[in-house]
Design a protein around this motif. Structure first.
Motif, PDB file in Angstrom:
ATOM      1  N   GLU A 109       5.733 -12.935   5.394  1.00  0.00           N
ATOM      2  CA  GLU A 109       4.445 -13.116   4.727  1.00  0.00           C
ATOM      3  C   GLU A 109       4.300 -12.175   3.540  1.00  0.00           C
ATOM      4  N   ILE A 110       3.635 -12.696   2.480  1.00  0.00           N
ATOM      5  CA  ILE A 110       3.328 -11.911   1.298  1.00  0.00           C
ATOM      6  C   ILE A 110       1.933 -12.307   0.829  1.00  0.00           C
ATOM      7  N   GLU A 111       1.205 -11.360   0.250  1.00  0.00           N
ATOM      8  CA  GLU A 111      -0.132 -11.603  -0.262  1.00  0.00           C
ATOM      9  C   GLU A 111      -0.272 -10.961  -1.634  1.00  0.00           C
ATOM     10  N   GLY A 112      -1.313 -11.370  -2.370  1.00  0.00           N
ATOM     11  CA  GLY A 112      -1.519 -10.761  -3.677  1.00  0.00           C
ATOM     12  C   GLY A 112      -2.486 -11.546  -4.530  1.00  0.00           C
ATOM     13  N   SER A 113      -2.367 -11.349  -5.840  1.00  0.00           N
ATOM     14  CA  SER A 113      -3.254 -12.020  -6.796  1.00  0.00           C
ATOM     15  C   SER A 113      -2.557 -12.144  -8.135  1.00  0.00           C
ATOM     16  N   ARG A 114      -3.095 -13.033  -8.961  1.00  0.00           N
ATOM     17  CA  ARG A 114      -2.577 -13.242 -10.325  1.00  0.00           C
ATOM     18  C   ARG A 114      -3.754 -13.508 -11.250  1.00  0.00           C
ATOM     19  N   MET A 115      -3.796 -12.845 -12.408  1.00  0.00           N
ATOM     20  CA  MET A 115      -4.868 -13.025 -13.364  1.00  0.00           C
ATOM     21  C   MET A 115      -4.658 -14.310 -14.166  1.00  0.00           C
ATOM     22  N   GLY A 127      -0.683 -10.100 -15.607  1.00  0.00           N
ATOM     23  CA  GLY A 127      -1.095  -9.117 -14.610  1.00  0.00           C
ATOM     24  C   GLY A 127      -1.269  -9.722 -13.245  1.00  0.00           C
ATOM     25  N   GLY A 128      -0.860  -8.953 -12.243  1.00  0.00           N
ATOM     26  CA  GLY A 128      -0.999  -9.397 -10.876  1.00  0.00           C
ATOM     27  C   GLY A 128      -0.690  -8.264  -9.925  1.00  0.00           C
ATOM     28  N   SER A 129      -0.817  -8.559  -8.653  1.00  0.00           N
ATOM     29  CA  SER A 129      -0.489  -7.577  -7.625  1.00  0.00           C
ATOM     30  C   SER A 129       0.095  -8.309  -6.430  1.00  0.00           C
ATOM     31  N   LEU A 130       0.890  -7.604  -5.636  1.00  0.00           N
ATOM     32  CA  LEU A 130       1.482  -8.213  -4.448  1.00  0.00           C
ATOM     33  C   LEU A 130       1.731  -7.146  -3.395  1.00  0.00           C
ATOM     34  N   LYS A 131       1.812  -7.618  -2.175  1.00  0.00           N
ATOM     35  CA  LYS A 131       2.173  -6.756  -1.055  1.00  0.00           C
ATOM     36  C   LYS A 131       2.929  -7.596  -0.039  1.00  0.00           C
ATOM     37  N   ILE A 132       4.145  -7.158   0.293  1.00  0.00           N
ATOM     38  CA  ILE A 132       4.919  -7.824   1.334  1.00  0.00           C
ATOM     39  C   ILE A 132       4.380  -7.357   2.679  1.00  0.00           C
ATOM     40  N   VAL A 133       3.765  -8.274   3.422  1.00  0.00           N
ATOM     41  CA  VAL A 133       3.104  -7.945   4.678  1.00  0.00           C
ATOM     42  C   VAL A 133       4.109  -7.845   5.819  1.00  0.00           C
ATOM     43  N   SER A 134       5.086  -8.755   5.809  1.00  0.00           N
ATOM     44  CA  SER A 134       6.100  -8.775   6.865  1.00  0.00           C
ATOM     45  C   SER A 134       7.315  -9.520   6.341  1.00  0.00           C
ATOM     46  N   ASP A 135       8.296  -9.711   7.193  1.00  0.00           N
ATOM     47  CA  ASP A 135       9.482 -10.469   6.814  1.00  0.00           C
ATOM     48  C   ASP A 135       9.177 -11.945   6.599  1.00  0.00           C
ATOM     49  N   GLY A 155      13.129  -3.460   0.243  1.00  0.00           N
ATOM     50  CA  GLY A 155      12.376  -2.954   1.379  1.00  0.00           C
ATOM     51  C   GLY A 155      11.004  -2.419   1.047  1.00  0.00           C
ATOM     52  N   TYR A 156      10.546  -2.608  -0.176  1.00  0.00           N
ATOM     53  CA  TYR A 156       9.261  -2.038  -0.605  1.00  0.00           C
ATOM     54  C   TYR A 156       8.109  -2.781   0.071  1.00  0.00           C
ATOM     55  N   ARG A 157       7.202  -2.042   0.735  1.00  0.00           N
ATOM     56  CA  ARG A 157       6.106  -2.664   1.479  1.00  0.00           C
ATOM     57  C   ARG A 157       4.731  -2.177   1.017  1.00  0.00           C
ATOM     58  N   GLN A 158       4.671  -1.369  -0.021  1.00  0.00           N
ATOM     59  CA  GLN A 158       3.377  -0.951  -0.554  1.00  0.00           C
ATOM     60  C   GLN A 158       2.891  -1.992  -1.562  1.00  0.00           C
ATOM     61  N   GLU A 159       1.643  -1.898  -1.955  1.00  0.00           N
ATOM     62  CA  GLU A 159       1.132  -2.799  -2.984  1.00  0.00           C
ATOM     63  C   GLU A 159       1.753  -2.454  -4.334  1.00  0.00           C
ATOM     64  N   MET A 160       2.121  -3.481  -5.084  1.00  0.00           N
ATOM     65  CA  MET A 160       2.664  -3.296  -6.423  1.00  0.00           C
ATOM     66  C   MET A 160       1.831  -4.101  -7.408  1.00  0.00           C
ATOM     67  N   SER A 161       1.518  -3.500  -8.548  1.00  0.00           N
ATOM     68  CA  SER A 161       0.749  -4.177  -9.590  1.00  0.00           C
ATOM     69  C   SER A 161       1.478  -4.052 -10.914  1.00  0.00           C
TER      70      SER A 161
END
Length: 741
Positions: free
Chosen positions: A186-192, A176-184, A247-253
């Protein structure tokens, strides 16, 4: 097999190789279940960047079949890479971490790790640095790191190139984890992560922020999707496919998710990726990244890592062969990976055993306490060579008790995993205090120690305390397959002895006498007919049937954990002279000690008996036999090669045994300040002592013998006969010269 050391040396420029870090070979322990990794590692760092080669890739890789025992994110013999992980453990016995996998590829975009992985060649590693070439893509990968961030430099060929971040793959049992592409860029997120050693403790997310030195021409997220086929009226799952989201820029989990960044690259164009982590928040991961890597200066970051290693390793200077220097400094290197910091640059860290955030107030907060292993030699080694580090580790352990009510046992990223037996936090703290590390809250520590020693029920550290307090031992009656009633009892005795020593030093005489007497109850488990410390029933009868050989190779056996009766036969380190008398005196003891080695019942790869080569010291005139046994173990089990550790390094414990042994001294027991002296592996050793903790400036150890130590060899302290083959910690840290003649 290629020459690892040659590759190590060729991979580093002379300007980088300045101090003793040049002798470090990170490949040692990456085979033979050593569970070390060769990746870019900063001293006691939260983050590291290491090749991950235990998923897919052919016959040598058994990750999918044997994941239950595999605790390694990298195995030297494997050659199929699926990325570079940014949170890694070194020398542990259960799968954990090995997450946040970054992978470079070229050509048509492929998001399936089973096929986008690549073999590699031209592998090199040194302290703070790793590199190799990916055969499939013609990409050169270089890795380095800081305390909380990793930095990767990829040299691409001309054409379409990609950088993938896979949050599905990992060594941990959690998903399990989540991510969000912030820009061309940068990316942020988490991992369990969590469920270490399959214990149902809490899980935690590790947060990350990654930045790219070049803007991508295309980005996207992906996840693994189940595919089904219809059989009559039922839907039956039969396969998975990877679904891209360009091109997906929303948070994905999800459990199997990732992202990609694509680039048009010129020949030999370099793209850097820096990734910061935090156990508190994405915002803190970003702050860590900003503070420790404001730019993308790979060479400077690497040089800073080398400098940090040299500052530690250069406190020990030796004269001897390059081969022995490599063994020693790599052993010290492995002993300086865990415990590692967990606080962010602003001081935030996850509270122990609960939700919420604490703040370290400018001090280092440490994590990853494999104390059943490390209380025996890692922490005494740190106390001697690096007392400033050990002090912070003790303070962190006491703070954990203030937060959770209990000292750590096998703590991992703010979670108590309850792995192994005993009360080793008490042992570690008491031993550190006796060695002169006293700048911590001693009353808070003592309160936590007494709770563990006295609470009969619902005792996190001593779950068998009700029987132990009533009977003086842990009975075999109700033990599970991995409980080890004798092993548990012996660990409790050692903890009680150390608590007695600590109480005495604090002036708590009545408590000291009580715990000292409790530590002598090991005699209740001594069976004079077999000469073994034997499992006993609650009724007081011996457990039958009884086979002292049973328990080899880690198979479950009544009474013992990770060993057999022979491995625990002399495991009363706080009272070896008393045990010798129970065994029938000096000659009987020597006969039985020799038999432990000659019958193959000594296990260098596990902790309970690793002091046994030194036990000849307790018989007058026989200390030379300890030197011979120690050298025998070094020659047989340690070397400058991937399988150069006898087995799992146990967060530096095997390495600390080697470091002490090569320096020529070994702590006979936590809570006792005597070192057993053996012939060093070097002509001369010079240790720079800490002026903050110790009155001496330097300690010198000289080997004046031209051959192996023989009967009649003599130790001199300050040119005067020592009169013993032991020397106290307090005497050594006054500084001076110890020489063997």
């Amino acid at each position: 097999m290629k020459s690892v050391l040659l590759g190590l040396l060729l991979g580093c420029s002379c300007s980088v190789l300045a101090g003793n870090s040049q002798y470090v070979n990170p490949f040692i322990g990456t085979s033979n279940f050593g569970a070390t990794h060769p990746g870019a590692q900063y001293p006691n760092a939260l983050a590291s960047v290491s090749p991950f080669n235990v998923a897919y890739g052919g016959e040598l890789n058994k990750f999918e079949k044997d994941a239950a025992w595999n605790s390694r994110g990298y195995i030297y013999e494997n050659r199929y890479l699926t990325g570079y992980s940014h949170l890694n453990l070194s020398g542990v016995g259960c799968p954990e971490a090995g997450v946040l996998l970054l992978m470079p590829t070229t050509g048509e975009l492929n998001l399936d790790a089973k096929s986008y992985g690549s073999t590699y060649s031209a592998e090199q590693a040194s302290a703070g640095y790793y590199r190799h070439s990916l055969d499939k893509y013609g990409v050169t990968s270089e890795l380095t790191s800081t305390l909380r961030t990793g930095l990767s430099r990829f040299t691409f060929p001309a054409g379409q190139s990609h950088l993938l971040l896979n949050l599905g793959l990992g060594l941990t049992n959690e998903s399990g984890g989540s991510l969000k592409i912030v820009s061309d860029q940068e990316i942020e997120g988490s991992r369990m992560i969590g469920t270490f050693c399959y214990h149902p403790e809490d899980v935690r997310p590790v947060y990350f922020v990654a930045r790219f030195s070049k803007a991508a021409t295309q980005t996207g997220a992906f996840k693994q999707m189940p595919q089904y086929h219809k059989v009559e009226a039922d839907w039956m799952q039969y396969n998975h496919s990877i679904k891209p989201y360009p091109g997906y820029r929303q948070e994905m989990s999800g459990d199997e998710i990732g992202a990609w960044f694509s680039f048009d690259t010129k020949a030999n164009e370099q793209i850097d990726v820096k990734l910061g982590i935090s156990f508190v928040s994405i915002a803190n991961a970003r702050a860590n990244l900003d503070a420790e890597q404001p730019g993308f200066d790979f060479d400077k970051t690497r040089q800073q890592a080398v400098k940090a290693w040299d500052q530690l390793l250069d406190k020990v200077q030796v004269k001897g062969s390059s081969e022995n220097k490599t063994l020693l400094y790599t052993a010290l290197y492995h002993s300086l990976i865990h415990p590692n910091i967990i606080q962010d640059v602003n001081g935030d860290y996850p509270l122990m055993g609960q939700s919420g955030v604490g703040n370290s107030g400018g001090k280092n907060r440490y994590s990853v306490y494999s104390l059943w292993d490390t209380n025996r030699n890692v922490h005494p080694l740190l106390s001697l060579l690096y007392p400033e580090l050990q002090s912070e580790m003790v303070q962190s352990a006491v703070a954990m008790a203030n937060e959770s009510g209990w000292l750590p046992k096998w703590e991992l990223y703010g979670m108590e995993t309850q792995v192994m037996v005993g009360d080793p936090g008490t042992v570690m703290i008491a031993d550190s205090y006796l060695r002169g590390i006293r700048d911590f809250d001693t009353e808070a520590a003592y309160k936590a120690m007494r709770r563990a020693a006295e609470q009969p029920k619902d005792n996190l550290l001593r779950p068998e305390n009700l029987d132990y307090l009533k009977l003086g031992y842990v009975p075999v009656d109700d033990e599970g397959p991995y409980d080890g009633s004798v092993s548990t009892s012996l660990e409790y005795y050692l903890a009680d002895f150390n608590l007695s020593q600590f109480a005495s030093a604090l002036g708590k005489t009545k408590d000291a006498d009580r715990y000292r007497q409790r530590a002598q109850n090991y005699r209740l488990l001594f069976d004079k007919d077999t000469g073994m410390l034997r499992p006993k029933q609650r009724s007081g009868e011996w457990h039958n049937p009884y086979n002292p050989e049973q328990g080899r190779n880690f198979e479950p056996t009544p009474g013992y954990i990770e060993g057999n009766a022979w491995n625990y036969r002399f495991y009363v380190p706080h009272d070896t002279p008393g045990l010798i008398q129970l065994l029938g005196g000096d000659q009987a003891f020597l006969t039985q000690l020799d038999a432990t080695f000659s019958t193959g019942n000594f296990d260098m790869a596990n902790e309970p008996d690793i002091t046994y080569p030194y036990l000849y010291h307790f018989v007058p005139g026989q200390s030379w036999r300890s030197s011979a046994r120690v050298q025998q173990q070094i020659t047989q089990h340690f070397g400058n090669k991937p399988d150069g550790l006898p087995g799992n390094d146990d967060t530096g414990t095997m390495s600390a045994w080697l470091a002490f042994s090569m320096l020529g001294l070994y702590p006979v027991s936590p809570g006792l300040m005597d070192y057993a002296l053996v012939q060093p592996s070097f002509d001369e050793v010079t240790i720079q002592l800490s002026s903050h903790y110790y009155s001496g400036n330097t300690l010198q150890i000289k080997n004046q013998l031209t051959g192996p130590q023989q009967p009649g060899s003599q130790w001199l302290w300050q040119q005067q006969p020592l009169g013993s083959s032991f020397i106290s910690h307090q005497q050594l840290v006054k500084g001076g010269t110890l020489s063997l003649h």
